[in-house]
Motif scaffolding. Structure first.
Motif, PDB file in Angstrom:
ATOM      1  N   PHE A  28       1.985   1.371   1.322  1.00  0.00           N
ATOM      2  CA  PHE A  28       0.791   1.804   2.175  1.00  0.00           C
ATOM      3  C   PHE A  28      -0.709   1.623   2.091  1.00  0.00           C
ATOM      4  O   PHE A  28      -0.934   0.801   3.278  1.00  0.00           O
ATOM      5  N   LEU A  29      -0.905   1.617   1.377  1.00  0.00           N
ATOM      6  CA  LEU A  29      -2.198   0.374   1.533  1.00  0.00           C
ATOM      7  C   LEU A  29      -2.274  -1.122   2.230  1.00  0.00           C
ATOM      8  O   LEU A  29      -3.037  -1.368   2.976  1.00  0.00           O
ATOM      9  N   ALA A  32      -1.949  -0.576   5.526  1.00  0.00           N
ATOM     10  CA  ALA A  32      -3.125   0.073   6.265  1.00  0.00           C
ATOM     11  C   ALA A  32      -4.328  -1.215   6.751  1.00  0.00           C
ATOM     12  O   ALA A  32      -4.700  -1.047   7.390  1.00  0.00           O
ATOM     13  N   LEU A  33      -4.171  -2.439   5.248  1.00  0.00           N
ATOM     14  CA  LEU A  33      -5.222  -3.560   5.652  1.00  0.00           C
ATOM     15  C   LEU A  33      -4.606  -4.754   6.082  1.00  0.00           C
ATOM     16  O   LEU A  33      -5.656  -5.298   6.441  1.00  0.00           O
ATOM     17  N   ALA A  73      -3.165   3.618  11.607  1.00  0.00           N
ATOM     18  CA  ALA A  73      -3.952   3.964  10.409  1.00  0.00           C
ATOM     19  C   ALA A  73      -4.139   4.776  10.209  1.00  0.00           C
ATOM     20  O   ALA A  73      -4.159   5.498   8.249  1.00  0.00           O
ATOM     21  N   GLY A  74      -4.292   5.912  10.490  1.00  0.00           N
ATOM     22  CA  GLY A  74      -3.721   7.060  10.446  1.00  0.00           C
ATOM     23  C   GLY A  74      -2.393   7.681   9.069  1.00  0.00           C
ATOM     24  O   GLY A  74      -3.313   8.472   7.954  1.00  0.00           O
ATOM     25  N   SER A  76      -0.492   5.280   7.119  1.00  0.00           N
ATOM     26  CA  SER A  76      -1.205   4.738   6.349  1.00  0.00           C
ATOM     27  C   SER A  76      -2.241   5.625   5.337  1.00  0.00           C
ATOM     28  O   SER A  76      -1.448   5.510   4.454  1.00  0.00           O
ATOM     29  N   TRP A  77      -2.843   5.530   6.178  1.00  0.00           N
ATOM     30  CA  TRP A  77      -4.050   6.080   4.408  1.00  0.00           C
ATOM     31  C   TRP A  77      -3.811   7.424   4.103  1.00  0.00           C
ATOM     32  O   TRP A  77      -3.616   7.767   3.126  1.00  0.00           O
ATOM     33  N   ALA A  80      -1.230   6.882   1.827  1.00  0.00           N
ATOM     34  CA  ALA A  80      -2.042   6.238   0.437  1.00  0.00           C
ATOM     35  C   ALA A  80      -1.842   7.230  -0.308  1.00  0.00           C
ATOM     36  O   ALA A  80      -1.758   7.428  -1.432  1.00  0.00           O
ATOM     37  N   ALA A  81      -2.601   8.134   0.281  1.00  0.00           N
ATOM     38  CA  ALA A  81      -3.422   9.830  -0.283  1.00  0.00           C
ATOM     39  C   ALA A  81      -2.429  10.166  -1.122  1.00  0.00           C
ATOM     40  O   ALA A  81      -2.494  11.161  -1.995  1.00  0.00           O
TER      41      ALA A  81
END
Length: 482
Positions: A28-29, A32-33, A73-74, A76-77, A80-81
């Motif tokens: 996921f990081l 996002a990146l 982006a939402g 993905s983050w 990750a969370a």
């Protein structure tokens, strides 16, 4: 239902679940990146353009409902969370049903990304992570003992990964049969690591032993995963050791790490206790019917879907890394059925000169992972995945691999596109964009011990020729590969 539970695999489950969650976190990081330049609204292969040609059932994804870069982006983050929370132990503190929903959410979120990722997500380890992640939904948490059926499904997945890779090698390149593939592989693999030069320079007899050991580990050892203990634990330990050898010798994203974590489904607590000592597991009551029922049903479904990868493995036309359904469940795996003998690299250069002459000075862009400057030691990136660097390796094999995205990449470099430049290690034009960019094709080889000592270079390279002729923004649309 005493047969249903396997309390002696409590620690194995713990490692497997936390490990898969850690890989989800990294995946996921990476999404996002990297996504804006690759597949964002203004990326090289934009998701909205892809979705306009795809139905939901061909590419199931949350983004079929609506897409925006902010939403991607939402997702993905959020993924990750959630993965980080599971790594920290939140799933074991939650009720069983909540832990299952957490794992299911991770799978849905990452499936949504993979199914719109196009070429950038066309790697076998994406399907492997999704399949392993879906298994975790049915592995339970500290509220119940590990279900023996799900543990067996994890071993079956590991068997398909290892045995499929072994078969594709045996049927593929002759160098696997005459034990010479590692004369070349460490040098020509997609993304060498910091120790790859040293692996390449091992004595050739040892390379032959490596190949023979690989055949043993992938074609013989996987059957031991289904044997009684302690044989299953020994087989799993061999898988772990051979995978760590691969981790040390190159960069293969999270392929090796997911394989390592799956091996813990076959290692019981008593085997681990002999080596490290282990705490006692909790005392569990019988699993609830609402949990046992779906586990049994899921096991039956997986066994039914296993028909397709088994048929593929038994076929003389075996295919590597293939999904038989859009949900990436029960896939077939394999790697390096053929080995390149020569390494080629696409080197991208730019110039800020107004007129091109034979005296034009070209400056080279630096990539994070792929070989470039000959004096730069390759870095260790795995389990993180540098998607652009990997695709550049494929581009060097054949321009056909780069056809959809390389010219868009060059166009973005001509604009100093910020998301694209974040994918690179070095931009030689930090103030103003170049007027022209081009791509050259080089042959690379590892230096010898003497060359390393005298020239302080890890690579030697020789120009093969032009790959993409010089292009500027006004005529970008007319450019094409040679």
């Amino acid at each position: 239902m005493g047969w249903f539970s396997a309390p002696e695999y409590w620690l194995g489950r713990l490692v497997l679940e936390r490990g898969v969650a850690a890989v989800y976190l990294i995946a996921f990081l990476a999404a996002a990146l990297q996504f804006r330049a690759l597949i964002g609204e203004h990326g090289m292969l934009p998701i909205p353009r892809f979705l306009a040609r795809q139905s939901f059932w061909r590419a199931p994804s949350l983004f079929q409902l609506r897409y925006s870069d902010r939403l991607f982006a939402g997702v993905s983050w959020l993924g990750a969370a959630l993965a980080a929370a599971i790594v920290a132990g939140a799933a074991d503190l939650a009720p069983l049903w909540a832990a299952m929903l957490g794992w299911l959410a991770l799978w849905v979120l990452y499936l949504s990304i993979v199914n719109v990722g196009q070429t950038w997500y066309g790697f076998g380890w994406e399907s492997l992570l999704l399949e392993a992640g879906f298994l975790m939904v049915f592995l339970g948490n500290d509220r119940v003992a590990p279900p023996v059926l799900t543990l067996w499904l994890a071993r079956l997945l590991l068997f398909r990964v290892e045995f499929g890779a072994g078969l594709i090698k045996l049927r593929g390149d002759p160098c696997w049969r005459d034990l010479t593939c590692l004369y070349y592989h460490h040098e020509t693999q997609p993304m060498p690591g910091p120790l790859s030069w040293f692996f390449h320079r091992l004595p050739r007899p040892l390379h032959r032993v490596e190949v023979a050991g690989n055949h043993f580990a992938q074609l013989i050892v996987p059957f031991g995963l289904f044997a009684p203990q302690p044989i299953a634990s020994v087989a799993a330990a061999i898988v772990v050791i051979t995978q760590l050898w691969l981790v040390a010798s190159g960069n293969f994203a999270w392929l090796n790490w997911v394989t390592i974590f799956l091996a813990f489904s076959a290692i019981d607590d008593s085997s681990l206790a002999r080596l490290f000592g282990t705490p006692g597991h909790p005392n569990w009551s019988a699993p609830p019917v609402w949990f046992a029922g779906p586990v049994i049903a899921f096991t039956g479904a997986v066994l039914l879907l296993t028909y397709w990868p088994v048929r593929n493995m038994l076929s003389s036309r075996q295919r590597m890394n293939m999904s038989f359904n859009p949900f990436h469940l029960v896939n077939t795996y394999g790697a390096f059925g053929s080995i390149g003998r020569v390494r080629r690299e696409v080197v991208i250069e730019g110039t800020d000169e107004e007129r091109l002459t034979k005296h034009t000075v070209w400056r080279e862009y630096g990539f994070k992972g792929k070989p470039g400057a000959v004096g730069r030691l390759p870095r260790q990136w795995a389990p993180y995945h540098l998607r652009l660097d990997w695709l550049m390796w494929f581009a060097a094999i054949s321009p056909g691999y780069a056809q959809p995205w390389l010219v868009p990449l060059l166009q973005r470099l001509l604009r100093n596109d910020r998301p694209t430049l974040r994918l690179l290690r070095h931009n030689p034009f930090p103030e103003t964009p170049p007027r022209y960019v081009r791509a050259q094709l080089y042959e690379y080889r590892f230096t010898t011990w003497r060359e390393l000592r005298d020239d302080h270079a890890w690579w030697h390279r020789a120009l093969i020729g032009q790959y993409v002729r010089p292009m500027a923004l006004p005529t970008a649309a007319s450019q094409h590969h040679r």
